[in-house]
Design a protein around this motif. Structure first.
Motif, PDB file in Angstrom:
ATOM      1  N   ASP A  61       9.863  -8.775  12.093  1.00  0.00           N
ATOM      2  CA  ASP A  61       9.336  -8.627  10.736  1.00  0.00           C
ATOM      3  C   ASP A  61       7.957  -7.987  10.739  1.00  0.00           C
ATOM      4  O   ASP A  61       7.653  -7.138   9.895  1.00  0.00           O
ATOM      5  N   VAL A  62       7.105  -8.401  11.674  1.00  0.00           N
ATOM      6  CA  VAL A  62       5.764  -7.812  11.775  1.00  0.00           C
ATOM      7  C   VAL A  62       5.881  -6.326  12.069  1.00  0.00           C
ATOM      8  O   VAL A  62       5.197  -5.499  11.446  1.00  0.00           O
ATOM      9  N   LEU A  63       6.748  -5.982  12.979  1.00  0.00           N
ATOM     10  CA  LEU A  63       6.934  -4.585  13.358  1.00  0.00           C
ATOM     11  C   LEU A  63       7.457  -3.765  12.178  1.00  0.00           C
ATOM     12  O   LEU A  63       6.951  -2.670  11.895  1.00  0.00           O
ATOM     13  N   ALA A  64       8.440  -4.300  11.458  1.00  0.00           N
ATOM     14  CA  ALA A  64       8.994  -3.597  10.298  1.00  0.00           C
ATOM     15  C   ALA A  64       7.932  -3.419   9.214  1.00  0.00           C
ATOM     16  O   ALA A  64       7.812  -2.332   8.630  1.00  0.00           O
ATOM     17  N   ASP A  65       7.172  -4.457   8.950  1.00  0.00           N
ATOM     18  CA  ASP A  65       6.119  -4.372   7.932  1.00  0.00           C
ATOM     19  C   ASP A  65       5.048  -3.367   8.335  1.00  0.00           C
ATOM     20  O   ASP A  65       4.582  -2.573   7.506  1.00  0.00           O
ATOM     21  N   ALA A  66       4.637  -3.393   9.585  1.00  0.00           N
ATOM     22  CA  ALA A  66       3.610  -2.466  10.057  1.00  0.00           C
ATOM     23  C   ALA A  66       4.090  -1.019   9.933  1.00  0.00           C
ATOM     24  O   ALA A  66       3.320  -0.140   9.519  1.00  0.00           O
ATOM     25  N   GLU A  68       6.543   0.113   7.878  1.00  0.00           N
ATOM     26  CA  GLU A  68       6.757   0.439   6.468  1.00  0.00           C
ATOM     27  C   GLU A  68       5.440   0.719   5.746  1.00  0.00           C
ATOM     28  O   GLU A  68       5.351   1.619   4.916  1.00  0.00           O
ATOM     29  N   GLU A  69       4.413  -0.052   6.074  1.00  0.00           N
ATOM     30  CA  GLU A  69       3.124   0.078   5.406  1.00  0.00           C
ATOM     31  C   GLU A  69       2.164   1.028   6.133  1.00  0.00           C
ATOM     32  O   GLU A  69       1.014   1.181   5.719  1.00  0.00           O
ATOM     33  N   LEU A  70       2.649   1.655   7.218  1.00  0.00           N
ATOM     34  CA  LEU A  70       1.807   2.523   8.040  1.00  0.00           C
ATOM     35  C   LEU A  70       0.505   1.820   8.395  1.00  0.00           C
ATOM     36  O   LEU A  70      -0.590   2.341   8.218  1.00  0.00           O
TER      37      LEU A  70
END
Length: 132
Positions: A61-66, A68-70
């Motif tokens: 989740d952290v990786l996906a959020d990082a 997605e949000e650049l």
């Protein structure tokens, strides 16, 4: 030191590599990814083990959020928190215990932690040394 987050995270990776080296020297089976997937993790019952497991579970989740949000700083913060969780765990618990089931579970936990640290550092363009 904890004041230098890059060193702090790299040291966590190197420390885990050192544990695996010690395990091999003592004649304990050092898990690889395939064997770790089949390891019974139920002996991992301490609060620090649960904290580390929960932190590892948050990685996707952290990786996906990082991504997605650049926001690569989110990954950097996560890795520092993971390293802190690991160092706290390492200082509180012995990994290479006589109990086979507990030792194997702890080694599998360290294998997963090392892999996440290495993957995260690589994504940030930072080396993951095995010795420091």
């Amino acid at each position: 030191s904890e004041d230098n987050p890059v060193y702090y995270v790299q040291y966590a990776h190197a420390r885990i590599c050192s544990v695996f080296l010690q395990a091999g020297e003592k004649g304990y089976a050092v898990p690889d990814t395939a064997s770790a997937l089949n390891t019974d993790l139920s002996p991992l019952a301490t609060a620090r083990e649960q904290t580390l497991l929960n932190r590892l579970a948050a990685y996707p989740d952290v990786l996906a959020d990082a991504a997605e949000e650049l926001a690569p700083h989110q990954l950097a913060y996560y890795l520092k928190e993971l390293a802190a969780d690991f160092h706290g765990y390492y200082n509180a618990e012995r990994v290479l215990v006589d109990d086979d089931a507990l030792r194997n579970a702890r080694l599998a936990l360290l294998l997963a932690t090392r892999q996440v640290l290495k993957n995260g550092l690589t994504l940030l363009g930072v080396s993951a040394p095995e010795k420091m």
